[in-house]
Design a protein around this motif. Structure first.
Motif, PDB file in Angstrom:
ATOM      1  N   LEU A 136     -18.794  55.394  32.388  1.00 37.38           N
ATOM      2  CA  LEU A 136     -18.474  55.243  33.803  1.00 37.38           C
ATOM      3  C   LEU A 136     -19.118  56.357  34.633  1.00 37.38           C
ATOM      4  O   LEU A 136     -19.671  56.095  35.696  1.00 37.38           O
ATOM      5  N   VAL A 137     -19.052  57.579  34.139  1.00 38.97           N
ATOM      6  CA  VAL A 137     -19.695  58.700  34.834  1.00 38.97           C
ATOM      7  C   VAL A 137     -21.196  58.445  34.957  1.00 38.97           C
ATOM      8  O   VAL A 137     -21.782  58.644  36.027  1.00 38.97           O
ATOM      9  N   GLU A 138     -21.817  57.985  33.879  1.00 41.33           N
ATOM     10  CA  GLU A 138     -23.255  57.693  33.906  1.00 41.33           C
ATOM     11  C   GLU A 138     -23.572  56.609  34.932  1.00 41.33           C
ATOM     12  O   GLU A 138     -24.520  56.743  35.717  1.00 41.33           O
ATOM     13  N   LEU A 139     -22.791  55.542  34.945  1.00 40.18           N
ATOM     14  CA  LEU A 139     -23.045  54.433  35.866  1.00 40.18           C
ATOM     15  C   LEU A 139     -22.829  54.847  37.324  1.00 40.18           C
ATOM     16  O   LEU A 139     -23.620  54.479  38.195  1.00 40.18           O
ATOM     17  N   VAL A 140     -21.779  55.588  37.577  1.00 39.88           N
ATOM     18  CA  VAL A 140     -21.510  56.071  38.935  1.00 39.88           C
ATOM     19  C   VAL A 140     -22.679  56.937  39.411  1.00 39.88           C
ATOM     20  O   VAL A 140     -23.148  56.796  40.546  1.00 39.88           O
ATOM     21  N   THR A 141     -23.167  57.802  38.549  1.00 43.84           N
ATOM     22  CA  THR A 141     -24.291  58.674  38.898  1.00 43.84           C
ATOM     23  C   THR A 141     -25.559  57.866  39.117  1.00 43.84           C
ATOM     24  O   THR A 141     -26.259  58.058  40.120  1.00 43.84           O
ATOM     25  N   GLU A 142     -25.861  56.949  38.199  1.00 42.25           N
ATOM     26  CA  GLU A 142     -27.063  56.118  38.305  1.00 42.25           C
ATOM     27  C   GLU A 142     -27.112  55.320  39.612  1.00 42.25           C
ATOM     28  O   GLU A 142     -28.178  55.098  40.167  1.00 42.25           O
ATOM     29  N   ASP A 170      -8.289  52.464  42.155  1.00 41.57           N
ATOM     30  CA  ASP A 170      -7.479  52.465  43.378  1.00 41.57           C
ATOM     31  C   ASP A 170      -6.176  51.706  43.192  1.00 41.57           C
ATOM     32  O   ASP A 170      -5.828  50.825  43.973  1.00 41.57           O
ATOM     33  N   GLU A 171      -5.476  52.033  42.107  1.00 44.83           N
ATOM     34  CA  GLU A 171      -4.148  51.466  41.810  1.00 44.83           C
ATOM     35  C   GLU A 171      -4.171  50.039  41.256  1.00 44.83           C
ATOM     36  O   GLU A 171      -3.125  49.452  41.032  1.00 44.83           O
ATOM     37  N   LYS A 172      -5.334  49.434  41.053  1.00 50.46           N
ATOM     38  CA  LYS A 172      -5.408  48.117  40.422  1.00 50.46           C
ATOM     39  C   LYS A 172      -5.757  48.328  38.952  1.00 50.46           C
ATOM     40  O   LYS A 172      -6.745  48.976  38.635  1.00 50.46           O
ATOM     41  N   THR A 173      -4.948  47.766  38.063  1.00 55.17           N
ATOM     42  CA  THR A 173      -5.077  48.018  36.632  1.00 55.17           C
ATOM     43  C   THR A 173      -5.873  46.923  35.930  1.00 55.17           C
ATOM     44  O   THR A 173      -5.660  45.732  36.168  1.00 55.17           O
ATOM     45  N   VAL A 220     -16.649  49.922  25.351  1.00 51.75           N
ATOM     46  CA  VAL A 220     -18.064  50.248  25.537  1.00 51.75           C
ATOM     47  C   VAL A 220     -18.918  48.987  25.536  1.00 51.75           C
ATOM     48  O   VAL A 220     -20.020  48.990  26.071  1.00 51.75           O
ATOM     49  N   HIS A 221     -18.385  47.906  24.994  1.00 57.49           N
ATOM     50  CA  HIS A 221     -19.140  46.651  24.923  1.00 57.49           C
ATOM     51  C   HIS A 221     -19.132  45.875  26.244  1.00 57.49           C
ATOM     52  O   HIS A 221     -20.027  45.076  26.490  1.00 57.49           O
ATOM     53  N   ASN A 222     -18.117  46.114  27.077  1.00 60.22           N
ATOM     54  CA  ASN A 222     -18.059  45.363  28.333  1.00 60.22           C
ATOM     55  C   ASN A 222     -18.033  46.249  29.583  1.00 60.22           C
ATOM     56  O   ASN A 222     -17.894  45.745  30.682  1.00 60.22           O
ATOM     57  N   ILE A 223     -18.178  47.566  29.411  1.00 55.20           N
ATOM     58  CA  ILE A 223     -18.049  48.470  30.549  1.00 55.20           C
ATOM     59  C   ILE A 223     -19.143  48.247  31.597  1.00 55.20           C
ATOM     60  O   ILE A 223     -18.880  48.325  32.795  1.00 55.20           O
ATOM     61  N   ASP A 224     -20.360  47.937  31.195  1.00 61.12           N
ATOM     62  CA  ASP A 224     -21.426  47.716  32.177  1.00 61.12           C
ATOM     63  C   ASP A 224     -21.129  46.488  33.042  1.00 61.12           C
ATOM     64  O   ASP A 224     -21.274  46.540  34.270  1.00 61.12           O
ATOM     65  N   ASP A 225     -20.691  45.409  32.427  1.00 57.27           N
ATOM     66  CA  ASP A 225     -20.332  44.208  33.191  1.00 57.27           C
ATOM     67  C   ASP A 225     -19.118  44.473  34.083  1.00 57.27           C
ATOM     68  O   ASP A 225     -19.080  44.032  35.230  1.00 57.27           O
ATOM     69  N   PHE A 226     -18.148  45.184  33.557  1.00 53.34           N
ATOM     70  CA  PHE A 226     -16.972  45.550  34.341  1.00 53.34           C
ATOM     71  C   PHE A 226     -17.386  46.363  35.566  1.00 53.34           C
ATOM     72  O   PHE A 226     -16.926  46.111  36.673  1.00 53.34           O
ATOM     73  N   PHE A 227     -18.278  47.319  35.372  1.00 52.24           N
ATOM     74  CA  PHE A 227     -18.746  48.158  36.476  1.00 52.24           C
ATOM     75  C   PHE A 227     -19.414  47.312  37.556  1.00 52.24           C
ATOM     76  O   PHE A 227     -19.109  47.459  38.737  1.00 52.24           O
ATOM     77  N   LYS A 280     -19.037  44.113  38.183  1.00 50.84           N
ATOM     78  CA  LYS A 280     -18.091  43.178  38.799  1.00 50.84           C
ATOM     79  C   LYS A 280     -17.030  43.869  39.648  1.00 50.84           C
ATOM     80  O   LYS A 280     -16.741  43.433  40.756  1.00 50.84           O
ATOM     81  N   GLU A 281     -16.459  44.949  39.147  1.00 47.22           N
ATOM     82  CA  GLU A 281     -15.292  45.544  39.803  1.00 47.22           C
ATOM     83  C   GLU A 281     -15.596  46.776  40.656  1.00 47.22           C
ATOM     84  O   GLU A 281     -14.818  47.096  41.542  1.00 47.22           O
ATOM     85  N   ILE A 282     -16.706  47.437  40.404  1.00 45.03           N
ATOM     86  CA  ILE A 282     -17.001  48.654  41.163  1.00 45.03           C
ATOM     87  C   ILE A 282     -18.149  48.436  42.140  1.00 45.03           C
ATOM     88  O   ILE A 282     -18.007  48.737  43.317  1.00 45.03           O
ATOM     89  N   LEU A 283     -19.244  47.890  41.682  1.00 46.97           N
ATOM     90  CA  LEU A 283     -20.369  47.672  42.604  1.00 46.97           C
ATOM     91  C   LEU A 283     -20.022  46.666  43.689  1.00 46.97           C
ATOM     92  O   LEU A 283     -20.520  46.776  44.805  1.00 46.97           O
ATOM     93  N   GLN A 284     -19.173  45.713  43.384  1.00 50.60           N
ATOM     94  CA  GLN A 284     -18.786  44.713  44.378  1.00 50.60           C
ATOM     95  C   GLN A 284     -17.961  45.313  45.518  1.00 50.60           C
ATOM     96  O   GLN A 284     -17.862  44.750  46.587  1.00 50.60           O
ATOM     97  N   ARG A 285     -17.363  46.477  45.276  1.00 49.38           N
ATOM     98  CA  ARG A 285     -16.555  47.139  46.302  1.00 49.38           C
ATOM     99  C   ARG A 285     -17.409  47.900  47.295  1.00 49.38           C
ATOM    100  O   ARG A 285     -16.958  48.251  48.366  1.00 49.38           O
TER     101      ARG A 285
END
Length: 80
Positions: A23-29, A56-59, A65-72, A74-79
């Motif tokens: 997550l740190v790597e993706l946020v930085t990238e 932000d309080e949504k769980t 490690v197998h799905n973190i890139d897709d999660f990022f 979908k859930e972080i870049l979309q914000r």
């Protein structure tokens, strides 16, 4: 945005340190460091459901490690 990654014993065994590192790597990238804080957290609850991540309080559960890139994407870049 505040991202919390569970560091309870069950999540540690399921890879939360690796999830947090990625997550740190993706946020930085993606240039989101100024707007994003990533924190480790004590047990966040649903231990049997894989690594738990809170944005932000949504769980979210079953993060790995197998799905973190897709999660990022979908859930972080979309914000942004």
């Amino acid at each position: 945005m505040i991202i919390r990654v569970c560091m309870g014993s069950a999540c540690l065994m399921k890879g939360s340190p690796e999830v947090s590192k990625r997550l740190v790597e993706l946020v930085t990238e993606h240039g989101l460091s100024r707007f994003t804080t990533i924190k480790g957290s004590h047990c966040m609850g649903p231990c049997s459901d894989g690594v738990v991540v809170d944005i932000d309080e949504k769980t979210f559960t079953n993060i790995s490690v197998h799905n973190i890139d897709d999660f990022f994407k979908k859930e972080i870049l979309q914000r942004e």
